[in-house]
Design a protein around this motif. Structure first.
Motif, PDB file in Angstrom:
ATOM      1  N   VAL A 170      49.061  50.675 101.509  1.00 42.00           N
ATOM      2  CA  VAL A 170      50.148  50.334 100.568  1.00 42.00           C
ATOM      3  C   VAL A 170      49.627  49.507  99.382  1.00 42.00           C
ATOM      4  CG1 VAL A 170      52.385  49.182 100.352  1.00 42.00           C
ATOM      5  CG2 VAL A 170      51.881  50.565 102.367  1.00 42.00           C
ATOM      6  N   PRO A 171      48.832  48.446  99.611  1.00 46.41           N
ATOM      7  CA  PRO A 171      48.302  47.723  98.452  1.00 46.41           C
ATOM      8  C   PRO A 171      47.473  48.615  97.526  1.00 46.41           C
ATOM      9  CG  PRO A 171      48.013  46.415 100.422  1.00 46.41           C
ATOM     10  CD  PRO A 171      48.483  47.760 100.873  1.00 46.41           C
ATOM     11  N   THR A 172      46.694  49.530  98.088  1.00 48.64           N
ATOM     12  CA  THR A 172      45.901  50.414  97.234  1.00 48.64           C
ATOM     13  C   THR A 172      46.817  51.302  96.394  1.00 48.64           C
ATOM     14  OG1 THR A 172      44.177  50.434  98.913  1.00 48.64           O
ATOM     15  CG2 THR A 172      44.047  52.120  97.229  1.00 48.64           C
ATOM     16  N   ALA A 173      47.885  51.790  97.030  1.00 47.39           N
ATOM     17  CA  ALA A 173      48.840  52.609  96.267  1.00 47.39           C
ATOM     18  C   ALA A 173      49.445  51.796  95.127  1.00 47.39           C
ATOM     19  CB  ALA A 173      49.935  53.123  97.191  1.00 47.39           C
ATOM     20  N   LEU A 174      49.716  50.528  95.394  1.00 40.98           N
ATOM     21  CA  LEU A 174      50.285  49.672  94.329  1.00 40.98           C
ATOM     22  C   LEU A 174      49.257  49.448  93.228  1.00 40.98           C
ATOM     23  CD1 LEU A 174      52.283  47.065  96.455  1.00 40.98           C
ATOM     24  CD2 LEU A 174      53.218  48.803  94.936  1.00 40.98           C
ATOM     25  N   LEU A 175      47.994  49.263  93.608  1.00 39.04           N
ATOM     26  CA  LEU A 175      46.957  49.082  92.580  1.00 39.04           C
ATOM     27  C   LEU A 175      46.856  50.316  91.686  1.00 39.04           C
ATOM     28  CD1 LEU A 175      44.349  47.471  91.548  1.00 39.04           C
ATOM     29  CD2 LEU A 175      43.086  49.090  92.951  1.00 39.04           C
ATOM     30  N   LEU A 176      46.810  51.491  92.324  1.00 44.79           N
ATOM     31  CA  LEU A 176      46.653  52.724  91.550  1.00 44.79           C
ATOM     32  C   LEU A 176      47.872  52.965  90.660  1.00 44.79           C
ATOM     33  CD1 LEU A 176      45.180  55.115  94.285  1.00 44.79           C
ATOM     34  CD2 LEU A 176      43.959  53.821  92.541  1.00 44.79           C
ATOM     35  N   ASN A 177      49.040  52.565  91.162  1.00 42.39           N
ATOM     36  CA  ASN A 177      50.252  52.872  90.413  1.00 42.39           C
ATOM     37  C   ASN A 177      50.669  51.790  89.438  1.00 42.39           C
ATOM     38  OD1 ASN A 177      51.215  55.582  91.211  1.00 42.39           O
ATOM     39  ND2 ASN A 177      50.874  54.695  93.230  1.00 42.39           N
ATOM     40  N   GLY A 178      49.813  50.795  89.269  1.00 46.59           N
ATOM     41  CA  GLY A 178      49.997  49.925  88.112  1.00 46.59           C
ATOM     42  C   GLY A 178      49.669  50.700  86.841  1.00 46.59           C
ATOM     43  N   HIS A 179      48.911  51.783  86.983  1.00 49.11           N
ATOM     44  CA  HIS A 179      48.515  52.669  85.875  1.00 49.11           C
ATOM     45  C   HIS A 179      47.972  51.866  84.695  1.00 49.11           C
ATOM     46  CE1 HIS A 179      49.819  56.317  87.751  1.00 49.11           C
ATOM     47  NE2 HIS A 179      51.005  55.820  87.981  1.00 49.11           N
TER      48      HIS A 179
ATOM     49  N   ALA B 200      47.448  62.101  93.771  1.00 47.72           N
ATOM     50  CA  ALA B 200      47.951  61.064  92.852  1.00 47.72           C
ATOM     51  C   ALA B 200      47.109  61.042  91.582  1.00 47.72           C
ATOM     52  CB  ALA B 200      47.909  59.707  93.550  1.00 47.72           C
ATOM     53  N   LEU B 201      45.813  61.168  91.760  1.00 45.32           N
ATOM     54  CA  LEU B 201      44.911  61.118  90.603  1.00 45.32           C
ATOM     55  C   LEU B 201      45.139  62.314  89.684  1.00 45.32           C
ATOM     56  CD1 LEU B 201      42.623  59.664  89.285  1.00 45.32           C
ATOM     57  CD2 LEU B 201      41.033  60.767  90.839  1.00 45.32           C
ATOM     58  N   SER B 202      45.265  63.478  90.278  1.00 45.50           N
ATOM     59  CA  SER B 202      45.444  64.697  89.478  1.00 45.50           C
ATOM     60  C   SER B 202      46.750  64.630  88.690  1.00 45.50           C
ATOM     61  CB  SER B 202      45.449  65.918  90.408  1.00 45.50           C
ATOM     62  OG  SER B 202      45.627  67.084  89.675  1.00 45.50           O
ATOM     63  N   GLN B 203      47.797  64.207  89.370  1.00 48.19           N
ATOM     64  CA  GLN B 203      49.088  64.171  88.683  1.00 48.19           C
ATOM     65  C   GLN B 203      49.131  63.064  87.632  1.00 48.19           C
ATOM     66  OE1 GLN B 203      50.035  67.376  89.617  1.00 48.19           O
ATOM     67  NE2 GLN B 203      51.994  66.477  89.151  1.00 48.19           N
TER      68      GLN B 203
END
Lengths: 464, 452
Positions: free
Chosen positions: A208-217, A271-274
């Protein structure tokens, strides 16, 4: 804007940023009631961001909306985190990232943005906090921060003011700064050839924290906030390079995902591709492309955080060595988690009735208008991503029922409500997209979000 | 909104609303009984049939528009779904001489399938799921057939695709239906690229993708490009050559869904798309010829491959394919009215055949009892006139279904997966070792348990 409103805005921003940081400090020191403290701090941030969004002038609400979105995601994360993961360290780290991300979204000064950029990565650089195994994530985060810091230093050395408004259209620092900023985006966002760290982080770090990091965009933020406005006429016309790299990344990781069997890595690739499409849309220079990119930003963020959260819930219940290499039949035991996963997954790849159908439609139009042949890669990559999402869904949830245990909990009420809120967002957004699209379109038309974009639509431009 | 418009909106939206309400209540924890579900389904589609009958009566009574000109008889405009400057996604539903027969076919056959399935799927696991998907499929089909623009048609088209795939994987505890569903989904998504890019091209060159205002005359390579893109999408949905390989795989779903999807509605959606863009198709002799060629090749392929099918449903699927191939030929030639009549007749008969397929042995026994002996032979088959070597070659060709899946696997899928594996090797340079979880409740770990 009148002075009292401006002061109130500054205060609200301060509350939204400072309260999570203060709560993070308290949780780290006292190490009790971590979930409650995290929830309350995120709730305060949500309230402050909501007030900021309400008070924002028409056509200037993008960053306020993004702040609200990120606060809501963090609020949801504090609820949906499995008990096993909900340690004081995890909650403190999430709150630290929340404050830093809100600071980055609201930053109007290069140094502030740089500080937020660095703070948001700290938990991922410290061993036994969120640091993933392997060297690539830390290296990518450090290199991106170094490139951004160097660019800031070069701008300062050139005698420019460091306020973003003062730098608009001036191409400060010329080619060197431009290249450094592009480098920062490439490393932070995971653009080809620096894409591999994202999957490593998802695989070896906390989900979950990694998802939050990536989705700070942060990469897209840097492009939207600095690169496009500061360099309207780029040295050597290099902005399309970033766009082309983004499209190449979208296609590369979409192909890469086709044979990936680790659910975490697979989700990271999707997530990266999109999200690479966001960069391509921002750079397209067409109203459709930029608006689509901004809307897509929201959809990708909600969908991928939802997918990672569900995957983590499955890992906690059914074991951490889940695989997409064979059918696990989990829908028999967790039918509601299966439905949530399917909706988030299909929302990520443009299912009609979800907000991403609109954002994909706009993105495809925008990118095809600006780059006829490179733009074709986007629907191809999206089609492959859809196949990968469906493959992951079928492998995790369908197939022969396992008999190793008798009963396992489906989504718990607190998880169900959080996931239902996410599903409602993507579905209601898909049914009534104009509420959402019109705001983003107004921001683009007013040329306040990204001044490099002409308010004239792409369709218009092409017909001429 | 007048009465006709209200009726049209009701017919299209009713199954979608029923789906949304039932799904939401299920998510909240409510699991309805079979009787409630079948009654709701019956009531919904009965109301839709009655509403369409009323609409037809109303149009017949005073609609010179409907009988005469090509302009739509009823148009419902809900405004723009979303808009960015001068790019709009119009939410327009319409009824004209083309869409009304398709709408009527959809609601009648959906209602029929609902009633049939209430008995056929009695006590089946997934009874509720089947009916949910039936409602969603009907909504998607009605949306596609009543769409006033290509954009909205694409939305309905995608919904039909995803429900089709979920119903193929209906028997989720078996691996084969799930894997076949994935295969069908991949083909659909690949071909839908043609639809998405075709819509973009239509907006770009024609300035509109709406049907009610008619399409302008295009120049140069524009019409042929648009038509080829849309032909790709139509061929994928209608299982035309070279995409026919997915059709027998789709027979893994329950018989009622096979009947409505691959005997009646979904299989004809591709033909509907081509009928809808007939004015553009007519502007390009090359595109029309390709549509004819696709139809001819598919009809021959279906006729030959169907003869080597070992089960009733697959034979029926290939028979459907042959007829849809002929429909493509009719569309390519420009015989649109014949194509519509052909589709309606074919869909009705084929649905009946699919629904009777599970009782085929029983029917056969009954007929034998009735005539008091063996059934008479139907005469020599055409292939027996060929040399024996050619017969054997044709048998092998038909048995492997024209080698279409083999060709697709060898020249598209395997190379793509190889490229993916090469990318994986590149990515693994300097990466982590494979993840080892803390708990392995569900998936036995061979390393820990001494192999599997």
């Amino acid at each position: 804007m009148s002075p009292p409103v401006e002061i109130a805005g500054v205060l609200l921003r301060g509350v939204a940023i400072a309260v999570p940081w203060f709560a993070a400090f308290l949780v780290a020191v006292y190490r009790r009631q971590a979930r409650a403290a995290g929830f309350l701090a995120a709730l305060v941030a949500v309230a402050a961001c909501a007030l900021l969004l309400v008070a924002a002038p028409a056509g200037e609400s993008l960053y306020q909306a993004l702040m609200l979105l990120y606060s809501c995601l963090t609020l949801g994360a504090t609820l949906v985190l499995p008990r096993r993961d909900c340690s004081p360290g995890t909650v403190a780290g999430i709150l630290l990232m929340l404050g830093a991300t809100l600071l980055a979204y609201s930053a109007e000064n290069l140094l502030v943005l740089l500080a937020a950029w660095i703070v948001s990565t700290i938990p991922f650089l410290i061993p036994r906090w969120f640091q993933p195994r392997g060297w690539r994530p830390a290296a990518a985060l450090l290199l991106s921060a170094a490139a951004f810091a160097l660019a800031t230093a070069l701008i300062a050395a050139g005698g420019h003011a460091l306020t973003i408004d003062d730098l608009r259209g001036k191409s400060p620092g010329g080619m060197a700064v431009f290249v450094l900023l592009i480098t920062a985006v490439i490393f932070r966002k995971g653009i080809l050839p620096a894409h591999a760290w994202v999957a490593d982080a998802a695989e070896g770090g906390p989900a979950v924290p990694t998802a939050l990091l990536l989705n700070g965009h942060f990469g897209a933020l840097l492009a939207a906030k600095l690169i496009v406005p500061l360099f309207p006429v780029t040295p050597g016309n290099l902005v399309p390079v970033l766009s082309n790299l983004a499209m190449a990344t979208a296609l590369y990781v979409a192909i890469r995902a086709l044979t990936e069997n680790s659910p975490r890595r697979l989700l990271a690739f999707l997530a990266l591709s999109q999200s690479a499409a966001i960069l391509a849309g921002l750079e397209s220079g067409t109203a459709e492309g930029v608006t689509g990119a901004l809307v897509h930003w929201f959809v990708v963020t909600v969908s991928t955080v939802g997918l990672f959260a569900i995957l983590r819930l499955l890992e906690v219940r059914f074991g951490e060595n889940l695989t997409a290499g064979k059918h696990l039949g989990l829908a028999e035991h967790a039918p509601r988690l299966a439905v949530f996963f399917a909706v988030f997954g299909l929302a990520l790849v443009g299912l009609p009735g979800t907000l991403s159908f609109c954002s994909e439609d706009l993105l495809i139009h925008g990118t095809l208008l600006s780059h006829r042949f490179v733009g074709l890669l986007l629907p191809i990559a999206t089609a492959m991503n859809a196949v990968s999402v469906f493959r992951l869904f079928t492998r995790l949830f369908l197939g022969k029922r396992r008999t190793g245990f008798t009963a396992m909990a489906d989504a718990l009420p607190r998880e169900r409500w959080v996931l239902a809120a996410g599903v409602l967002f993507v579905v209601l957004g898909g049914l009534f997209p104009n509420v959402f699209v019109a705001q983003r379109s107004a921001e683009v038309a007013a040329a306040r979000v990204i001044p490099g974009v002409s308010p004239v639509s792409g369709s218009d431009r092409c017909r001429r | 909104m007048n009465l006709s418009q209200a009726i049209l909106a009701f017919v299209v939206l009713a199954p979608g609303v029923v789906f949304g309400v039932l799904a939401f209540l299920w998510l909240l924890g409510w699991v309805p009984g079979e009787r409630i579900v079948s009654r709701i389904t019956g009531a919904t589609f009965s109301a839709c049939v009655l509403a369409l009958a009323a609409l037809l009566w109303k149009l017949g009574a005073g609609g010179e528009n409907f009988a005469g000109s090509g302009s739509p008889a009823v148009v419902v405009k809900f405004g723009n779904w979303f808009a960015v400057h001068d790019y709009h996604f119009p939410l327009v539903l319409m009824v004209d001489r083309l869409s009304l027969p398709f709408l009527a076919m959809t609601v009648m056959l959906s209602g029929l399938i609902g009633q049939f399935s209430a008995t056929y799927l009695h006590r089946e696991r997934g009874f509720f799921r089947f009916f949910l998907l039936l409602h969603l499929f009907s909504f998607g089909s009605l949306l596609a057939f009543a769409a006033g623009s290509l954009d909205l048609l694409a939305a309905g088209w995608e919904i039909v695709g995803i429900t089709s795939v979920l119903l193929i994987a209906f028997f989720q505890l078996r691996t084969a239906p799930v894997e076949n569903g994935l295969r069908v989904f991949a083909v659909y998504r690949a071909c839908d690229i043609g639809l998405l890019v075709g819509i973009f091209a239509m907006h770009h060159w024609a300035g509109t993708a709406a049907f009610d205002s008619g399409f302008p005359t295009l120049t140069g390579a524009e019409p042929v490009t648009i038509c080829l893109l849309l032909l790709l999408a139509a061929s994928g949905k209608a299982a035309q050559v070279p995409f026919s390989g997915w059709l027998p795989r789709a027979m893994e779903g329950p018989t009622p869904s096979s009947a409505i999807f691959y005997g009646a509605i979904s299989i004809h959606a591709g033909a509907y798309l081509l009928l809808r863009v007939q004015p553009v198709l007519a502007q390009s002799a090359l595109a029309s010829s390709l549509v004819v060629l696709t139809g001819v090749v598919t009809a021959i392929h279906g006729a030959i491959a169907g003869r080597a099918s070992a089960d009733a449903k697959t034979s029926l699927a290939y028979a459907s394919l042959t007829q849809v191939g002929v429909v493509f030929v009719e569309i390519g030639i420009g015989w649109t009215s014949i194509a519509v009549a052909h589709i309606l007749g074919h869909a009705t008969v084929r649905t009946m055949q699919f629904l009777r397929a599970p009782s085929m042995l029983h029917d056969d026994h009954q007929m034998r009892s009735a005539i008091g002996g063996e059934m008479p032979h139907t005469g020599p088959r055409l292939e027996s006139m060929l040399p024996e070597g050619v017969q054997l070659w044709l048998y092998r060709w038909a048995f492997d279904r024209g080698h279409l899946d083999t060709i697709l696997d060898r020249f598209v899928i395997h190379p793509l997966l190889e490229v993916s594996r090469v990318f994986a090797k590149l990515d693994h340079i300097g990466s982590l070792p494979a993840r080892r979880g803390k708990v392995a409740i569900l998936v036995p770990d061979p390393a820990r348990q001494g192999g599997d």
